[in-house]
Design a protein around this motif. Structure first.
Motif, short mmCIF file in Angstrom:
data_model
loop_
_atom_site.label_atom_id
_atom_site.label_comp_id
_atom_site.label_asym_id
_atom_site.label_seq_id
_atom_site.Cartn_x
_atom_site.Cartn_y
_atom_site.Cartn_z
N LEU A 251 3.00 4.29 -2.22
CA LEU A 251 2.60 3.77 -0.91
C LEU A 251 1.66 4.75 -0.22
O LEU A 251 1.94 5.95 -0.19
CB LEU A 251 3.84 3.59 -0.02
N HIS A 252 0.57 4.22 0.33
CA HIS A 252 -0.38 5.07 1.06
C HIS A 252 -0.83 4.37 2.33
O HIS A 252 -1.43 3.30 2.29
CB HIS A 252 -1.59 5.40 0.18
N LEU A 253 -0.49 4.99 3.47
CA LEU A 253 -0.87 4.47 4.77
C LEU A 253 -2.35 4.72 5.02
O LEU A 253 -2.83 5.85 4.85
CB LEU A 253 -0.03 5.14 5.86
N GLN A 254 -3.07 3.69 5.42
CA GLN A 254 -4.50 3.78 5.70
C GLN A 254 -4.72 4.02 7.20
O GLN A 254 -3.83 3.77 8.01
CB GLN A 254 -5.19 2.48 5.26
N PRO A 255 -5.89 4.48 7.59
CA PRO A 255 -6.16 4.74 9.02
C PRO A 255 -5.95 3.52 9.92
O PRO A 255 -5.59 3.66 11.09
CB PRO A 255 -7.63 5.18 9.03
N ASN A 256 -6.13 2.30 9.39
CA ASN A 256 -5.94 1.09 10.19
C ASN A 256 -4.50 0.58 10.14
O ASN A 256 -4.20 -0.51 10.60
CB ASN A 256 -6.90 0.00 9.74
N ASN A 257 -3.58 1.36 9.55
CA ASN A 257 -2.15 1.06 9.39
C ASN A 257 -1.84 0.02 8.32
O ASN A 257 -0.70 -0.42 8.21
CB ASN A 257 -1.48 0.72 10.72
N ASP A 258 -2.83 -0.41 7.54
CA ASP A 258 -2.53 -1.16 6.32
C ASP A 258 -1.88 -0.18 5.36
O ASP A 258 -2.07 1.04 5.47
CB ASP A 258 -3.80 -1.71 5.66
N ASP B 125 13.44 -3.58 3.18
CA ASP B 125 13.84 -3.75 4.59
C ASP B 125 12.76 -4.46 5.39
O ASP B 125 13.05 -5.24 6.28
CB ASP B 125 14.08 -2.37 5.24
N PHE B 126 11.51 -4.17 5.08
CA PHE B 126 10.37 -4.67 5.86
C PHE B 126 10.15 -6.18 5.75
O PHE B 126 9.44 -6.75 6.57
CB PHE B 126 9.08 -3.95 5.43
N PRO C 200 2.32 -0.32 11.11
CA PRO C 200 2.46 -0.55 9.67
C PRO C 200 3.60 -1.52 9.37
O PRO C 200 4.62 -1.53 10.07
CB PRO C 200 2.80 0.84 9.11
N ARG C 201 3.41 -2.33 8.34
CA ARG C 201 4.44 -3.30 7.94
C ARG C 201 5.71 -2.59 7.48
O ARG C 201 6.83 -3.03 7.75
CB ARG C 201 3.91 -4.20 6.82
N ILE C 202 5.57 -1.50 6.75
CA ILE C 202 6.73 -0.72 6.31
C ILE C 202 6.83 0.49 7.23
O ILE C 202 5.90 1.29 7.33
CB ILE C 202 6.59 -0.26 4.85
N LYS C 203 7.96 0.60 7.91
CA LYS C 203 8.18 1.70 8.85
C LYS C 203 8.74 2.92 8.11
O LYS C 203 9.32 2.80 7.04
CB LYS C 203 9.16 1.28 9.95
N HIS C 204 8.59 4.07 8.76
CA HIS C 204 9.10 5.32 8.21
C HIS C 204 10.59 5.20 7.89
O HIS C 204 11.36 4.69 8.69
CB HIS C 204 8.86 6.43 9.23
N LYS C 205 10.98 5.63 6.71
CA LYS C 205 12.36 5.66 6.20
C LYS C 205 12.92 4.29 5.85
O LYS C 205 14.11 4.18 5.55
CB LYS C 205 13.29 6.42 7.14
N GLN C 206 12.13 3.23 5.88
CA GLN C 206 12.64 1.94 5.41
C GLN C 206 12.73 1.98 3.88
O GLN C 206 11.93 2.65 3.22
CB GLN C 206 11.75 0.79 5.84
N LYS C 207 13.67 1.23 3.36
CA LYS C 207 13.88 1.19 1.91
C LYS C 207 13.05 0.06 1.30
O LYS C 207 12.82 -0.96 1.93
CB LYS C 207 15.36 0.97 1.61
N TYR C 208 12.61 0.28 0.04
CA TYR C 208 11.90 -0.76 -0.70
C TYR C 208 12.17 -0.59 -2.18
O TYR C 208 12.63 0.46 -2.64
CB TYR C 208 10.39 -0.71 -0.41
N VAL D 32 9.31 8.43 -2.72
CA VAL D 32 9.70 9.76 -2.26
C VAL D 32 11.08 9.67 -1.66
O VAL D 32 11.35 8.81 -0.82
CB VAL D 32 8.69 10.27 -1.20
N MET D 33 11.97 10.55 -2.09
CA MET D 33 13.33 10.53 -1.59
C MET D 33 13.40 11.27 -0.26
O MET D 33 12.92 12.39 -0.14
CB MET D 33 14.27 11.17 -2.59
N GLN D 34 14.01 10.64 0.73
CA GLN D 34 14.23 11.27 2.04
C GLN D 34 15.69 11.71 2.12
O GLN D 34 16.57 10.95 1.78
CB GLN D 34 13.94 10.25 3.16
#
Length: 109
Positions: free
Chosen positions: A22-29, A47-48, A78-86, A106-108
């Motif tokens: 997963l890679h967050l883009q500047p426009n939050n895609d 979760d998302f 972003p559609r997937i928020k920080h720490k959401q599971k997928y 990445v494991m949190q």
């Protein structure tokens, strides 16, 4: 160099984390890429999207990489928020479906 034919050399292989996962883009895609050469089909869910396995199907390229862009929500977040599971939902060569963790997750703690 035995690695030169693969991704342009060992140095590029070592940097694959910059391309896959997963890679967050500047426009939050969010861009998602997974290498799964034996698969027929792949989707990302979690979760998302209330764990809906069929909503976000990735496109396969000729090298066995599956890619999808998850567009930002209407409010710009972003559609997937920080720490959401997928997970990924993978259709194998034999047509059976399996849920797996992404090799690039990445494991949190």
């Amino acid at each position: 160099d035995i690695f030169q034919g693969a991704e342009g050399g060992l140095e590029n292989i070592a940097r694959s984390y910059k391309k896959f996962g997963l890679h967050l883009q500047p426009n939050n895609d969010i861009n998602f890429m997974e290498w799964c050469p034996g698969a027929k089909s792949l989707a990302i869910f979690g979760d998302f999207n209330a764990w809906n396995r069929g909503e976000f199907r990735a496109q396969r390229n000729e090298f066995g990489c599956f890619c999808i862009t998850l567009k930002a929500l209407e409010d710009g977040t972003p559609r997937i928020k920080h720490k959401q599971k997928y997970k990924i939902h993978v259709e194998g060569a034999d047509g059976t479906w399996t849920d797996k963790n992404s090799a690039w997750a990445v494991m949190q703690v």
